[in-house]
Design an enzyme around this catalytic site. Structure first.
Site, PDB file in Angstrom:
ATOM      1  N   LYS A  92       0.843  -1.186   0.000  1.00 15.14           N
ATOM      2  CA  LYS A  92       0.000   0.000   0.000  1.00 15.14           C
ATOM      3  C   LYS A  92       0.880   1.238   0.000  1.00 15.14           C
ATOM      4  O   LYS A  92       1.985   1.174   0.531  1.00 15.14           O
ATOM      5  CB  LYS A  92      -0.966   0.033   1.190  1.00 15.14           C
ATOM      6  CG  LYS A  92      -0.473  -0.420   2.547  1.00 15.14           C
ATOM      7  CD  LYS A  92       0.641   0.246   3.245  1.00 15.14           C
ATOM      8  CE  LYS A  92       0.625   1.699   3.570  1.00 15.14           C
ATOM      9  NZ  LYS A  92       1.842   2.115   4.324  1.00 15.14           N
ATOM     10  N   TYR A 177      -4.861   3.769   6.338  1.00 13.50           N
ATOM     11  CA  TYR A 177      -5.416   2.778   7.276  1.00 13.50           C
ATOM     12  C   TYR A 177      -6.764   3.247   7.827  1.00 13.50           C
ATOM     13  O   TYR A 177      -7.649   2.432   8.090  1.00 13.50           O
ATOM     14  CB  TYR A 177      -4.451   2.519   8.435  1.00 13.50           C
ATOM     15  CG  TYR A 177      -3.249   1.688   8.054  1.00 13.50           C
ATOM     16  CD1 TYR A 177      -3.304   0.297   8.082  1.00 13.50           C
ATOM     17  CD2 TYR A 177      -2.057   2.281   7.661  1.00 13.50           C
ATOM     18  CE1 TYR A 177      -2.201  -0.471   7.732  1.00 13.50           C
ATOM     19  CE2 TYR A 177      -0.948   1.527   7.313  1.00 13.50           C
ATOM     20  CZ  TYR A 177      -1.028   0.146   7.352  1.00 13.50           C
ATOM     21  OH  TYR A 177       0.066  -0.615   7.003  1.00 13.50           O
TER      22      TYR A 177
HETATM   23  P1  NAD Z   1      12.277   1.127   3.031  1.00 12.26           P
HETATM   24  O1  NAD Z   1      12.883   2.461   2.730  1.00 12.26           O
HETATM   25  O2  NAD Z   1      12.664   0.455   4.296  1.00 12.26           O
HETATM   26  O3  NAD Z   1      12.607   0.108   1.836  1.00 12.26           O
HETATM   27  C1  NAD Z   1      12.433   0.479   0.497  1.00 12.26           C
HETATM   28  C2  NAD Z   1      13.299  -0.428  -0.353  1.00 12.26           C
HETATM   29  O4  NAD Z   1      13.155  -0.051  -1.719  1.00 12.26           O
HETATM   30  C3  NAD Z   1      14.788  -0.321  -0.016  1.00 12.26           C
HETATM   31  O5  NAD Z   1      15.378  -1.602   0.026  1.00 12.26           O
HETATM   32  C4  NAD Z   1      15.357   0.472  -1.175  1.00 12.26           C
HETATM   33  O6  NAD Z   1      16.699   0.138  -1.445  1.00 12.26           O
HETATM   34  C5  NAD Z   1      14.443   0.041  -2.297  1.00 12.26           C
HETATM   35  N1  NAD Z   1      14.436   0.952  -3.439  1.00 12.26           N
HETATM   36  C6  NAD Z   1      14.417   0.567  -4.724  1.00 12.26           C
HETATM   37  N2  NAD Z   1      14.440   1.616  -5.545  1.00 12.26           N
HETATM   38  C7  NAD Z   1      14.488   2.707  -4.761  1.00 12.26           C
HETATM   39  C8  NAD Z   1      14.526   4.105  -5.043  1.00 12.26           C
HETATM   40  N3  NAD Z   1      14.533   4.572  -6.296  1.00 12.26           N
HETATM   41  N4  NAD Z   1      14.525   4.940  -3.994  1.00 12.26           N
HETATM   42  C9  NAD Z   1      14.498   4.505  -2.730  1.00 12.26           C
HETATM   43  N5  NAD Z   1      14.470   3.186  -2.403  1.00 12.26           N
HETATM   44  C10 NAD Z   1      14.463   2.301  -3.420  1.00 12.26           C
HETATM   45  O7  NAD Z   1      10.708   1.330   2.934  1.00 12.26           O
HETATM   46  P2  NAD Z   1       9.597   0.347   3.511  1.00 12.26           P
HETATM   47  O8  NAD Z   1       9.175   0.829   4.850  1.00 12.26           O
HETATM   48  O9  NAD Z   1      10.058  -1.046   3.385  1.00 12.26           O
HETATM   49  O10 NAD Z   1       8.378   0.658   2.512  1.00 12.26           O
HETATM   50  C11 NAD Z   1       8.270   0.026   1.234  1.00 12.26           C
HETATM   51  C12 NAD Z   1       6.800  -0.097   0.860  1.00 12.26           C
HETATM   52  O11 NAD Z   1       6.145  -0.904   1.818  1.00 12.26           O
HETATM   53  C13 NAD Z   1       6.040   1.227   0.823  1.00 12.26           C
HETATM   54  O12 NAD Z   1       5.106   1.224  -0.235  1.00 12.26           O
HETATM   55  C14 NAD Z   1       5.306   1.261   2.147  1.00 12.26           C
HETATM   56  O13 NAD Z   1       4.098   2.001   2.102  1.00 12.26           O
HETATM   57  C15 NAD Z   1       5.051  -0.213   2.375  1.00 12.26           C
HETATM   58  N6  NAD Z   1       4.932  -0.562   3.800  1.00 12.26           N
HETATM   59  C16 NAD Z   1       3.856  -1.285   4.207  1.00 12.26           C
HETATM   60  C17 NAD Z   1       3.717  -1.642   5.524  1.00 12.26           C
HETATM   61  C18 NAD Z   1       2.539  -2.467   5.967  1.00 12.26           C
HETATM   62  O14 NAD Z   1       2.360  -2.652   7.168  1.00 12.26           O
HETATM   63  N7  NAD Z   1       1.759  -2.997   5.047  1.00 12.26           N
HETATM   64  C19 NAD Z   1       4.676  -1.246   6.453  1.00 12.26           C
HETATM   65  C20 NAD Z   1       5.782  -0.526   6.019  1.00 12.26           C
HETATM   66  C21 NAD Z   1       5.897  -0.187   4.676  1.00 12.26           C
END
Ligand code: NAD
Length: 327
Positions: A92, A177
């Site tokens: 999401k 949410y």
């Molecule tokens: P994060 O920053 O921890 O991880 C993002 C990942 O994407 C990293 O490994 C990064 O290297 C990679 N990436 C690839 N291309 C990139 C770019 N151009 N710029 C930046 N990063 C890049 O973020 P996250 O918290 O893991 O969030 C990722 C997704 O998951 C988002 O869409 C977020 O909304 C979603 N999320 C959902 C939940 C849930 O409970 N459902 C919780 C956290 C995050």
């Protein structure tokens, strides 16, 4: 796809899954592919980067791709995954606009693959218990939902505060949410919204990155919802639902758990499950058995959330109540 913070949580949880397992990796960081590859026992032939992952179409060991990257990347990555003939689970928000979301649905339909969204709360036992009680009429005719979702966004350099990668601010990330909750708690979809944005730190929360949004939603039955989305208020994780015969209250309501709540009849008291493990086993059942989950997690539901988000932003800009039209 995307081996960041949330992917790490999902992969850890999947070690306890019965029907889903990590079968391949996609990352732009070679060292992560090696480290994760060793940890999850993934052969080099199932490790990909963002340039070559279309070749997954020839990999029979992989059934689905889970896209867990910054929001603005979901659109292209989901479409490429669909074109590789794999089912797609997308985090999401589905995309950063309804137009993009529609294109993603079309691509998955055209490819004959399923599109699911990582709405983990829709498999959470206490949440489903409230839905069960509601359907059984325990709360009577529903009148009101309150959803308060937020946290203090720390590092000003993170992608969540970069409009190009996040597509917006708190609403896209955490306020979604409350939108979800309003829909699955009341069991109907909103037809209008009235919203206001409050910004106390325009340096950290730049143009297009909302800090705090308060929004009211109106529903066909006459029920109303009052919601709060924030990147600058802590301890904000609370749902309240009330009707003519009873109420449900959940606090915490959407964090990683344990989720706690009560109704006018007493504690909800369902045991804690690791959300991501339950979600992935349930999604395997949707993919392999065509199971229909109690609460939908399909692309259309997520597209509708984007349409609601766009109406909220429209209302913030116009200062007026805006109609909501859903696909
Ligand atoms: P994060 O920053 O921890 O991880 C993002 C990942 O994407 C990293 O490994 C990064 O290297 C990679 N990436 C690839 N291309 C990139 C770019 N151009 N710029 C930046 N990063 C890049 O973020 P996250 O918290 O893991 O969030 C990722 C997704 O998951 C988002 O869409 C977020 O909304 C979603 N999320 C959902 C939940 C849930 O409970 N459902 C919780 C956290 C995050």
């Amino acid at each position: 796809m995307g081996l960041g913070g949330y992917a790490e949580r999902v992969a850890e949880a999947m070690q306890q899954c019965e029907r889903a397992k990590v079968a391949g990796l996609i990352s732009g960081t070679p060292e992560k592919l090696v480290k994760w590859g060793q940890k999850y026992n993934i052969p080099e032939s199932s490790r990909y980067n963002y340039d070559n992952f279309d070749a997954i179409k020839d990999n029979p060991d992989i059934d689905a791709i889970y896209v867990i990257t910054p929001n603005a990347l979901h659109h292209d990555q989901v479409i490429r995954s669909a074109r590789a003939g794999k089912h797609v689970i997308c985090e999401k928000p589905l995309a950063i606009s309804a137009k993009e979301g529609q294109e993603m649905l079309d691509a998955c339909n055209n490819a004959g693959v399923k599109l699911l969204v990582g709405y983990r709360m829709r498999f959470e036992p206490n949440t489903l218990e409230v839905v069960r009680l509601r359907n059984a009429g325990a709360f009577g005719r529903l009148k009101f939902f309150q959803g308060q979702c937020g946290f203090v966004a720390g590092d000003p350099k993170q992608w969540r505060l970069n409009k190009a990668l996040a597509g917006g601010g708190s609403l896209m990330d955490i306020g979604i949410y409350a939108i979800n909750g309003a829909r699955y708690m009341l069991g109907e979809d909103p037809v209008w919204v009235s919203a206001q944005e409050t910004k106390t730190d325009p340096v950290k929360f730049k143009e297009g990155v909302d800090e705090t949004i308060q929004f009211e939603l109106g529903f066909p039955s006459g029920a109303v919802a009052s919601c709060l989305s924030s990147y600058n208020i802590s301890h904000l994780d609370r749902f309240f639902l009330t009707g003519e015969k009873g109420f449900a209250e959940m606090w915490p309501s959407t964090g990683y758990g344990p989720i706690k709540g009560r109704t006018h009849q007493g504690d909800l008291g369902k045991p804690h499950t690791v959300h991501q493990r339950t979600q992935m086993d349930e999604m395997a059942a949707i993919i392999f058995d065509n199971n229909t989950p109690t609460l939908p997690v399909d692309g259309l539901t997520a597209l509708q959330d984007l349409q609601i988000i766009e109406a909220i932003y429209r209302s913030c800009a116009s200062g007026k109540r805006e109609p909501i039209k859903l696909s």
